[in-house]
Scaffold this motif. Structure first.
Motif: not given
Length: 301
Positions: A70-78, A85-87, A120-129
Motif C-alpha cells: 500500500f501507499v497512503l496519500v494525503a492531500l492539502k491545499t495551502v 504527502w506519502n503517509g 509531493g513529499l515524504l519522510e523516510v528512515v535514513q538507513k532504509n536504502a
C-alpha cells in the motif's frame, strides 16, 4: 506498467477496500519494521482523518487476492497550492524484493498528479536504502535531514548552550504568521508543517529594533492538573543573513523549551537538520537522538 515477478496483481484505491483489508495491508506492510508500527481498527480509522489521508488517492496492491502492499496519500491545499504527502508505504514480507514498492510508487505519483497537487513529499528512515531507491525511482529527491531527539527532566540555565541572552526579546506569532517570514523554511516534514500545526505556538526572537531574526514552532501538552507534561519542537530557524544568526537561533531554542525548571519531556518531531547548529545545540543540551530521517520531495507539474 512494469511486471515484477508476480502473478494476478490487482491495483486498487484504498477507497475500494474494506476497513479490515486496510488495517491488514498496514500491519503486513510494516511487519519487521525498525519500530513497532502495528495498528488496530480503532487507531487506524482516526489516523486517516487526523493526517488528511485520502482513501480515493491511496494505493493498495493485492497478489492472488491477498493484501500485498500500500501507499497512503494525503492531500492539502495551502494558499491555493496542492501539497500531497506519502503517509506510509509498505510491502508484505512475502512480496518484498519483487518490484512492488516501485510499482506502488509509480501509481501513487499518478494519483498525486490526478489530485492537482504541485508538490509531493515524504519522510523516510535514513538507513532504509531499499525504500529510498524506490522513492528516487519515482522522482523523489532528498532535500533535508530530519531529527527526532528527546530529553527528560528539568533544565538549568547552565545546561543551555549559549545561555540566555538579554540582547533579544521573545514574542509570539500564530503559525500562519510565521510562514510569512522571509527566512521561513517551507520545505518541512508533514507533521512539522505550519498548516498541520495550527494550534501550536509560534515563537519569534527580535532584536532591539524589533526585527525578527529567528523563530520556533512548538506545542505544549498538559496534565489534567495543569502541570506541563511535554514540549514538542517542530521547527526552528534563524535568518542566516544576519551576523548574529547563531545567538538568535540559540535564543529561539531556549525559548522553545522553556520554562527550564519544569520536569517534563522535551522532544523534537522531524526537526530540520539543515542548520548544523541545531543538532549541536541539542547534543550539548543533553538531548538523545531517537531517529533520523530524510525529507524527500517531488515536483508534480
Amino acid at each position: 506498467m512494469g511486471s515484477p515477478e508476480r502473478q494476478n496483481v490487482e491495483i486498487r484505491r484504498l477507497a475500494d477496500c474494506t476497513f479490515r483489508q486496510a488495517v491488514e495491508l498496514w500491519n503486513l506492510g510494516f511487519a519487521g519494521y525498525y519500530s513497532d508500527m502495528s495498528t488496530t481498527m480503532e487507531k487506524f480509522v482516526p489516523r486517516l482523518g487526523r493526517e488528511s489521508i485520502r482513501p480515493d488517492l491511496s494505493i493498495a496492491v493485492f497478489v492472488d487476492g491477498e493484501p500485498a502492499g500500500f501507499v497512503l496519500v494525503a492531500l492539502k491545499t495551502v494558499e491555493g497550492v496542492g501539497i500531497a504527502w506519502n503517509g506510509g508505504t509498505g510491502v508484505s514480507p512475502n512480496h518484498r524484493g519483487k518490484g512492488l514498492a516501485k510499482l506502488l510508487m509509480r501509481e501513487a505519483i499518478q494519483a498525486m498528479r490526478e489530485s492537482g497537487a504541485a508538490t509531493g513529499l515524504l519522510e523516510v528512515v535514513q538507513k532504509n536504502a531499499g525504500a529510498i531507491a524506490a522513492y528516487e525511482s519515482s522522482g523523489f529527491r532528498i532535500c533535508d535531514g530530519l531529527i527526532g531527539a528527546k530529553r527528560t527532566g528539568a533544565f538549568t540555565v547552565n545546561d543551555l548552550p549559549g545561555g540566555v541572552s538579554d540582547d533579544y526579546r521573545i514574542g509570539r506569532m500564530k503559525p500562519n504568521q510565521l510562514a510569512k517570514l522571509s527566512f521561513f523554511r517551507h520545505e518541512t516534514a508533514w507533521s512539522a508543517a505550519w498548516y498541520n500545526q495550527k494550534e501550536a505556538e509560534g515563537i519569534v526572537v527580535t532584536d532591539k529594533e524589533d526585527a525578527v531574526g529567528a523563530y520556533a514552532l512548538v506545542r505544549k501538552s498538559y496534565a489534567d492538573s495543569g502541570k506541563l507534561q511535554g514540549i514538542t519542537l517542530y521547527q526552528c530557524a534563524a535568518d542566516r543573513s544576519r551576523t548574529d544568526a547563531l545567538p538568535m537561533l540559540h535564543a529561539a531554542l531556549a525559548a522553545a523549551f522553556a520554562p527550564f525548571g519544569e520536569d517534563c519531556t522535551r522532544v523534537t518531531d522531524n526537526l530540520s537538520m539543515a542548520d548544523p547548529a541545531i543538532s549541536e545545540w541539542l547534543e550539548a543540551a543533553g538531548f538523545e537522538k531517537v531517529y533520523t530521517q530524510h525529507l524527500m520531495i517531488v515536483q508534480l507539474n
